[in-house]
Motif scaffolding. Structure first.
Motif, short mmCIF file in Angstrom:
data_model
loop_
_atom_site.label_atom_id
_atom_site.label_comp_id
_atom_site.label_asym_id
_atom_site.label_seq_id
_atom_site.Cartn_x
_atom_site.Cartn_y
_atom_site.Cartn_z
N ALA A 1 0.85 -1.19 0.00
CA ALA A 1 0.00 0.00 0.00
C ALA A 1 0.88 1.24 0.00
O ALA A 1 1.96 1.25 0.61
CB ALA A 1 -0.92 0.01 1.21
N THR A 2 0.42 2.27 -0.68
CA THR A 2 1.11 3.56 -0.72
C THR A 2 0.18 4.62 -0.14
O THR A 2 -0.97 4.74 -0.56
CB THR A 2 1.51 3.94 -2.14
OG1 THR A 2 2.42 2.95 -2.66
CG2 THR A 2 2.19 5.30 -2.17
N ILE A 3 0.67 5.34 0.85
CA ILE A 3 -0.12 6.36 1.53
C ILE A 3 0.39 7.73 1.10
O ILE A 3 1.59 8.04 1.25
CB ILE A 3 -0.02 6.22 3.07
CG1 ILE A 3 -0.55 4.86 3.50
CG2 ILE A 3 -0.79 7.34 3.76
CD1 ILE A 3 0.48 3.78 3.57
N THR A 4 -0.51 8.55 0.55
CA THR A 4 -0.14 9.88 0.08
C THR A 4 -0.84 10.93 0.93
O THR A 4 -2.08 10.96 0.98
CB THR A 4 -0.55 10.07 -1.39
OG1 THR A 4 0.04 9.05 -2.18
CG2 THR A 4 -0.10 11.43 -1.90
N PRO A 5 -0.12 11.79 1.62
CA PRO A 5 -0.76 12.80 2.49
C PRO A 5 -1.49 13.87 1.68
O PRO A 5 -1.26 14.04 0.48
CB PRO A 5 0.42 13.40 3.26
CG PRO A 5 1.56 12.46 3.04
CD PRO A 5 1.33 11.82 1.72
N GLY A 6 -2.38 14.59 2.35
CA GLY A 6 -3.02 15.74 1.74
C GLY A 6 -2.10 16.94 1.79
O GLY A 6 -0.96 16.88 2.26
N SER A 7 -2.60 18.06 1.30
CA SER A 7 -1.79 19.28 1.29
C SER A 7 -1.64 19.79 2.72
O SER A 7 -2.59 19.83 3.49
CB SER A 7 -2.45 20.35 0.42
OG SER A 7 -2.59 19.89 -0.90
N GLY A 8 -0.43 20.20 3.06
CA GLY A 8 -0.19 20.73 4.39
C GLY A 8 1.19 20.39 4.88
O GLY A 8 2.06 19.91 4.13
N THR A 9 1.40 20.62 6.16
CA THR A 9 2.70 20.40 6.80
C THR A 9 2.64 19.17 7.69
O THR A 9 1.66 18.96 8.42
CB THR A 9 3.11 21.63 7.63
OG1 THR A 9 3.15 22.77 6.78
CG2 THR A 9 4.47 21.41 8.28
N ILE A 10 3.67 18.35 7.61
CA ILE A 10 3.78 17.18 8.49
C ILE A 10 4.18 17.68 9.88
O ILE A 10 5.30 18.14 10.09
CB ILE A 10 4.82 16.18 7.97
CG1 ILE A 10 4.46 15.71 6.56
CG2 ILE A 10 4.94 14.98 8.91
CD1 ILE A 10 3.17 14.94 6.47
N LEU A 11 3.23 17.60 10.81
CA LEU A 11 3.53 18.06 12.17
C LEU A 11 4.39 17.05 12.91
O LEU A 11 5.35 17.43 13.60
CB LEU A 11 2.23 18.31 12.94
CG LEU A 11 1.29 19.35 12.32
CD1 LEU A 11 0.04 19.50 13.18
CD2 LEU A 11 2.00 20.69 12.16
N GLU A 12 4.06 15.78 12.79
CA GLU A 12 4.84 14.72 13.44
C GLU A 12 4.92 13.52 12.50
O GLU A 12 3.93 13.17 11.84
CB GLU A 12 4.21 14.29 14.76
CG GLU A 12 4.24 15.35 15.84
CD GLU A 12 3.62 14.85 17.14
OE1 GLU A 12 4.35 14.24 17.94
OE2 GLU A 12 2.41 15.06 17.30
N LEU A 13 6.09 12.89 12.45
CA LEU A 13 6.32 11.70 11.63
C LEU A 13 6.75 10.57 12.56
O LEU A 13 7.70 10.71 13.32
CB LEU A 13 7.40 11.98 10.58
CG LEU A 13 7.70 10.85 9.60
CD1 LEU A 13 6.48 10.53 8.74
CD2 LEU A 13 8.89 11.22 8.70
N TYR A 14 6.02 9.43 12.48
CA TYR A 14 6.24 8.36 13.45
C TYR A 14 6.99 7.15 12.89
O TYR A 14 7.28 6.23 13.65
CB TYR A 14 4.89 7.88 13.99
CG TYR A 14 4.04 8.99 14.57
CD1 TYR A 14 4.52 9.77 15.63
CD2 TYR A 14 2.78 9.29 14.05
CE1 TYR A 14 3.75 10.79 16.17
CE2 TYR A 14 2.01 10.30 14.58
CZ TYR A 14 2.49 11.06 15.64
OH TYR A 14 1.73 12.08 16.17
N VAL A 15 7.30 7.11 11.60
CA VAL A 15 7.97 5.95 11.03
C VAL A 15 9.10 6.40 10.12
O VAL A 15 9.17 7.57 9.71
CB VAL A 15 6.99 5.07 10.23
CG1 VAL A 15 5.93 4.49 11.14
CG2 VAL A 15 6.37 5.84 9.07
N LYS A 16 9.96 5.45 9.78
CA LYS A 16 11.04 5.67 8.81
C LYS A 16 11.23 4.40 8.01
O LYS A 16 10.66 3.35 8.33
CB LYS A 16 12.32 6.06 9.52
CG LYS A 16 12.87 5.00 10.46
CD LYS A 16 14.11 5.49 11.16
CE LYS A 16 14.70 4.42 12.07
NZ LYS A 16 13.79 4.02 13.14
#
Length: 637
Positions: free
Chosen positions: A94-109
């Motif tokens: 699966a590929t997850i594509t965010p909406g428009s905006g700023t990534i406030l927090e990122l939990y994975v790498k």
């Protein structure tokens, strides 16, 4: 002693100064003639040499065929395998594509293991949530509007809301028009009656719901039994200044009671003291409903009679339905559009606070905390514990592959075991060949296989065990048009060769055999076999030989198989024997080039690999067969 000649340099000067005599005319003519003769001789010699070479290499009839090479009919196994290659990919990804905006927090790498439902990042989703709320309101409104149309249709059938007796019915007949709000009838439930009486608060604790009471009705002079159905702690003050509360009784109507009759009820306290009401009351129907039309339309049927008993749900009046199809279609389309907007809004909301849709490994993550999301950025997750390989099986071999079949997988020397998960029933064509895609599943618990790896695969297409085989070079396909076939075609039935073309172990005549053998539709055409073969017996390298290329079984008896252009064709094997075998062709066609000491025997062939071919009829174990001639001028590799 040998007399030495005086060198030219030592000749006396006077001798060298003597001029030579001038040549005469006839001598010059003789020298030119000799040059012409010499040229002619050279040309003749060259032409003779060329002619000799042409005769030797082209026109010479060399009767030396070389040494005869043979092999023997032996019992063995033949296995054909389909081989190919493909690339791996994760079974689930699966590929997850965010909406428009700023990534406030990122939990994975990249490389992280995630589980389904685990949050991947967080963004400000206020606007997205508002959009979902508005979309949900639109869906709710559309549903209500559509339901209202269906409710209007249902209201065209006016039914009794409960059992009872009709009173004050409207004077209607078929064809009359009923408008919304018109009174149709009154329905009274007179199977039961109610009686409301008031009792002093002094007996508040002595009266409970469900308590039995004796109902007295002066008009019939017969006591009846009733039950306390309801207690209402109201404040009714009598003229004597006493405060009372209401008790409602219910009793069955024996059929002789009606609304408005005087009645009273007597209760008994726990100590046996009788409890009387402040005054008598009047009986009322247990339930009364004024039935009105909730839709307009012409009367199509009517069933209304004063004082008629009716059951709950009984149809009383049926009104004609107006054309509501277009209205319903409009409402349904509006609802569908609203639902699509809600779905899109929810999907957009999910992009702002995405969770992992599957268990797996983060293969790529291009998002950066604190930065705006750019086009194409996202997170890819794949479950690499199970990999799949899509293989292409051509139309000749698709019959051999089935779901659940084991497939050998090799990735640069590392073996894996795969299982066929599915085989498509739809082919794709390219260059005149139709192929069917199939999916092979491979367990990959250690993750050694990764997406996009190049692997090779192979699987057993068909196999014959304990069968008679000969080298493929021993089988020759010929025309039987000009020969007399023997009456007996089986070489040695007692040695296990089935008669009448019926093969053992499920093999059948007419070219059709189990486990992958198929009938060919044209003698002399290329045999329909898997793409490539491995396994089976192999001959040692020999000198260059003249061989017959094995062709498929035509599926017919040797005496009448249909061939190209109507000829009778079939397969033969040259068998060495002093006496002709019982199934030998005694007078073979001269064009077959019969080797000396061998007899032509008609055979039926079965499964074949790259070196040997199965003989299902015509030969027996141990017979010596002709393979070819050894050519001493060339080496065979």
């Amino acid at each position: 002693m040998t007399q030495q000649q005086t060198p030219a340099a030592e000749v006396p000067a006077q001798t060298r100064t003597t001029p030579p005599a001038a040549p005469t005319g006839p001598k010059k003519k003789r020298k030119g003639r000799w040059k012409t003769v010499l040229t002619f001789v050279i040309v003749v010699v060259v032409l003779a040499a060329v002619a000799g070479l042409l005769w030797y290499f082209v026109f010479r009839n060399d009767t030396s065929t070389g040494e005869v090479m043979t092999d023997f009919v032996s019992v063995g196994s033949i296995q054909s395998m389909v081989e190919g290659s493909g690339t791996t990919k994760a079974k689930d990804s699966a590929t997850i594509t965010p909406g428009s905006g700023t990534i406030l927090e990122l939990y994975v790498k990249e490389g992280d293991q995630v589980t389904a439902g685990q949050q991947l990042y967080r963004m400000d989703d206020t606007a997205a949530r508002d959009a979902v709320t508005e979309a949900q309101k639109s869906v709710d409104n559309c549903q209500k509007e559509l339901q209202a149309v269906y409710d209007k249709i249902n209201e065209l059938s006016i039914k009794a809301p409960h059992a009872g007796n009709l009173r004050e019915v409207a004077d209607l007949k078929v064809g009359d028009t009923v408008n919304e709000g018109d009174t149709i009838a009154t329905i009274v439930n007179d199977t039961k009656l109610k009686l409301s009486l008031y009792y002093s608060y002094a007996y508040e604790n002595d009266i409970q719901v469900g308590q039995t009471a004796q109902i007295s009705i002066p008009a019939i002079m017969t006591p009846l039994t009733g039950t306390v159905e309801e207690i209402n702690k109201v404040r009714f003050v009598s003229q004597e200044g006493a405060v009372h509360f209401e008790v409602v009784f219910v009793l069955d109507n024996p059929g002789t009671l009606t609304e408005g009759m005087d009645a009273s009820a007597t209760l008994t306290a726990a100590d046996g003291t009788p409890i009387y009401p402040y005054q008598n009351g009047k009986l009322s129907y247990y339930e009364t409903t004024v039935l009105t039309a909730k839709a307009s339309g012409p009367v199509e049927s009517v069933n209304l009679l004063n004082y008629a008993d009716v059951k709950q749900g009984q149809l009383l009046v049926k009104l004609g339905e107006k054309d509501t199809g277009e209205e319903i279609a409009t409402k349904e389309n509006a609802l569908q559009a609203a639902q699509e907007k809600l779905k899109t809004a929810n999907e957009e909301l999910g992009k702002f606070n995405a969770v992992a849709p599957i268990d797996g490994t983060v293969l790529s993550c291009s998002l950066v905390a604190g930065e705006e999301v750019s086009s194409g950025q996202g997170i890819t997750i794949a479950d690499t514990s199970v990999m799949t390989i899509e293989i292409q099986v051509d139309e000749r071999n698709v019959q051999y592959i089935k779901p659940g079949m084991m497939v050998n997988i090799d990735q640069y020397g590392t073996p894996y075991m795969g299982i066929v998960e599915s085989v498509s029933l739809t082919a794709t064509g390219e260059n005149g060949v139709a192929t069917f895609p199939a999916v092979v599943k491979v367990d990959n618990p250690d993750g050694s296989l990764m997406s996009g790896m190049y692997v090779s695969y192979s699987f057993v297409a068909s196999q014959s065990d304990n069968c008679l085989t000969v080298p493929v070079q021993a089988v020759k396909y010929v025309s039987f048009a000009n020969v007399q076939l023997p009456d007996t075609l089986d070489a040695d039935p007692a040695a296990g060769m089935p008669e009448d073309g019926m093969m053992e172990d499920g093999m059948m005549e007419d070219g059709m055999m189990e486990d992958g053998m198929v009938e060919d539709d044209m003698a002399g055409s290329a045999v329909a076999v898997p793409e490539s073969y491995t396994g089976g017996a192999h001959l040692s390298p020999l000198m260059s030989v003249s061989v017959a290329v094995p062709m498929p079984d035509t599926g017919m008896d040797m005496g009448g198989s249909a061939g190209m252009e109507g000829e009778s064709t079939g397969a033969i094997v040259w068998v060495r024997s002093e006496e002709p075998p019982v199934n030998a062709i005694l007078e073979p066609d001269p064009s077959w080039e019969q080797p000396e000491g061998f007899w032509a025997v008609p055979v039926t062939v079965g499964l074949a690999d790259t070196s040997r071919v199965e003989i299902t009829r015509g030969l027996s174990e141990g017979q010596e067969v002709f393979v070819g001639y050894q050519n001493p001028d060339q080496m065979y590799y």
